[in-house]
Write a protein that holds these residues in place. Sequence first.
Motif, mmCIF file in Angstrom:
data_model
loop_
_atom_site.group_PDB
_atom_site.id
_atom_site.type_symbol
_atom_site.label_atom_id
_atom_site.label_comp_id
_atom_site.label_asym_id
_atom_site.label_seq_id
_atom_site.Cartn_x
_atom_site.Cartn_y
_atom_site.Cartn_z
ATOM 1 N N ALA A 3 0.840 -1.187 0.000
ATOM 2 C CA ALA A 3 0.000 0.000 0.000
ATOM 3 C C ALA A 3 0.876 1.237 0.000
ATOM 4 C CB ALA A 3 -0.902 -0.009 1.229
ATOM 5 N N GLY A 4 0.471 2.249 -0.720
ATOM 6 C CA GLY A 4 1.216 3.495 -0.754
ATOM 7 C C GLY A 4 2.241 3.545 -1.874
ATOM 8 N N GLN A 5 2.497 2.400 -2.525
ATOM 9 C CA GLN A 5 3.442 2.409 -3.636
ATOM 10 C C GLN A 5 2.676 2.377 -4.943
ATOM 11 O OE1 GLN A 5 5.941 -0.992 -2.909
ATOM 12 N NE2 GLN A 5 7.567 0.397 -2.236
ATOM 13 N N GLY A 6 3.181 3.008 -5.894
ATOM 14 C CA GLY A 6 2.576 3.038 -7.213
ATOM 15 C C GLY A 6 3.645 3.376 -8.226
ATOM 16 N N ILE A 7 3.176 3.800 -9.368
ATOM 17 C CA ILE A 7 4.119 4.147 -10.421
ATOM 18 C C ILE A 7 5.025 5.289 -9.974
ATOM 19 C CG2 ILE A 7 4.301 5.048 -12.768
ATOM 20 C CD1 ILE A 7 1.672 3.561 -13.354
ATOM 21 N N LYS A 8 4.467 6.217 -9.205
ATOM 22 C CA LYS A 8 5.244 7.375 -8.781
ATOM 23 C C LYS A 8 6.097 7.086 -7.550
ATOM 24 C CE LYS A 8 1.899 10.655 -10.519
ATOM 25 N NZ LYS A 8 0.943 11.702 -10.182
ATOM 26 N N GLY A 9 5.993 5.894 -6.962
ATOM 27 C CA GLY A 9 6.791 5.574 -5.797
ATOM 28 C C GLY A 9 6.032 5.781 -4.512
ATOM 29 N N VAL A 10 6.751 5.706 -3.405
ATOM 30 C CA VAL A 10 6.148 5.815 -2.079
ATOM 31 C C VAL A 10 5.758 7.260 -1.805
ATOM 32 C CG1 VAL A 10 6.563 5.476 0.380
ATOM 33 C CG2 VAL A 10 7.490 3.859 -1.270
ATOM 34 N N GLU A 11 4.596 7.394 -1.189
ATOM 35 C CA GLU A 11 4.113 8.718 -0.826
ATOM 36 C C GLU A 11 4.022 8.792 0.682
ATOM 37 O OE1 GLU A 11 0.960 11.066 -3.139
ATOM 38 O OE2 GLU A 11 -0.107 10.050 -1.524
ATOM 39 N N ARG A 12 4.393 9.922 1.261
ATOM 40 C CA ARG A 12 4.342 10.094 2.712
ATOM 41 C C ARG A 12 3.294 11.136 3.061
ATOM 42 N NH1 ARG A 12 9.917 10.674 5.411
ATOM 43 N NH2 ARG A 12 8.502 10.592 7.180
ATOM 44 N N GLN A 13 2.553 10.856 4.139
ATOM 45 C CA GLN A 13 1.589 11.815 4.655
ATOM 46 C C GLN A 13 2.202 12.488 5.871
ATOM 47 O OE1 GLN A 13 -2.062 9.439 5.136
ATOM 48 N NE2 GLN A 13 -3.009 11.142 4.045
ATOM 49 N N LEU A 14 2.184 13.800 5.860
ATOM 50 C CA LEU A 14 2.792 14.575 6.929
ATOM 51 C C LEU A 14 1.786 15.568 7.479
ATOM 52 C CD1 LEU A 14 6.001 15.506 4.939
ATOM 53 C CD2 LEU A 14 5.853 13.716 6.656
ATOM 54 N N VAL A 15 1.855 15.800 8.785
ATOM 55 C CA VAL A 15 1.099 16.895 9.385
ATOM 56 C C VAL A 15 2.014 18.112 9.310
ATOM 57 C CG1 VAL A 15 0.016 17.791 11.471
ATOM 58 C CG2 VAL A 15 -0.186 15.362 10.909
ATOM 59 N N ALA A 16 1.562 19.134 8.589
ATOM 60 C CA ALA A 16 2.368 20.342 8.417
ATOM 61 C C ALA A 16 2.017 21.356 9.496
ATOM 62 C CB ALA A 16 2.130 20.941 7.041
ATOM 63 N N SER A 101 -1.181 23.607 10.005
ATOM 64 C CA SER A 101 -1.827 24.025 8.766
ATOM 65 C C SER A 101 -2.657 22.929 8.119
ATOM 66 C CB SER A 101 -0.805 24.597 7.783
ATOM 67 O OG SER A 101 0.321 23.764 7.672
ATOM 68 N N GLU A 102 -2.081 21.796 7.785
ATOM 69 C CA GLU A 102 -2.823 20.785 7.061
ATOM 70 C C GLU A 102 -2.031 19.481 6.959
ATOM 71 O OE1 GLU A 102 -3.026 22.215 2.890
ATOM 72 O OE2 GLU A 102 -1.680 23.723 3.704
ATOM 73 N N VAL A 103 -2.658 18.492 6.353
ATOM 74 C CA VAL A 103 -1.967 17.240 6.056
ATOM 75 C C VAL A 103 -1.525 17.318 4.601
ATOM 76 C CG1 VAL A 103 -2.197 14.741 5.823
ATOM 77 C CG2 VAL A 103 -3.288 15.922 7.737
#
Length: 161
Positions: A3-16, A101-103
């Motif tokens: 999960a979280g991997q795709g063609i564009k690679g790993v994506e991270r969710q951050l609380v900004a 601010s946001e995620v």
Amino acid sequence: MEAGQGIKGVERQLVAFELAGETYGVDINWVHEIIRMQAVTRLPRTPVFIEGVINLRGRIIPVIDLRKRFGLPPKEQTPDTRIMVVEMAGVTVGMIVDAVSEVVRLSAESIEPPPPMMHGIDTAYLEGVGKWEERLVILLNLDRVLRQAEQEQLAEAAQAL
């Protein structure tokens, strides 16, 4: 494929969040909740960056001031000031920040190692710098925000309460 991997690679969710005019981010998995600023009970003989403790629904947790921890200039609290409740080195800790601010979602490709000479903050605390829209997000490594001795002191103080 995980999960979280795709063609564009790993994506991270951050609380900004905002601190001294800069945007910082912590991995969303480390954030328990975000609460409004509240009265903090000061504790004697603690490091200057530890503001004290709060009672969060019956649970006493230590609160640190990230501005003080990073050696940034002090600022009056505003209605936007928040306490981010996070897991730091096995201890639940509140971190005072200027605003949340946001995620945000960042691809692994948009994150680079921190530059060795970054203005105003010790790079030991940093995991990297991410490019998000037209801004840069400074990624914090929560395991490095406190030194080992400070982590142990905080854990002992939390258990004593």
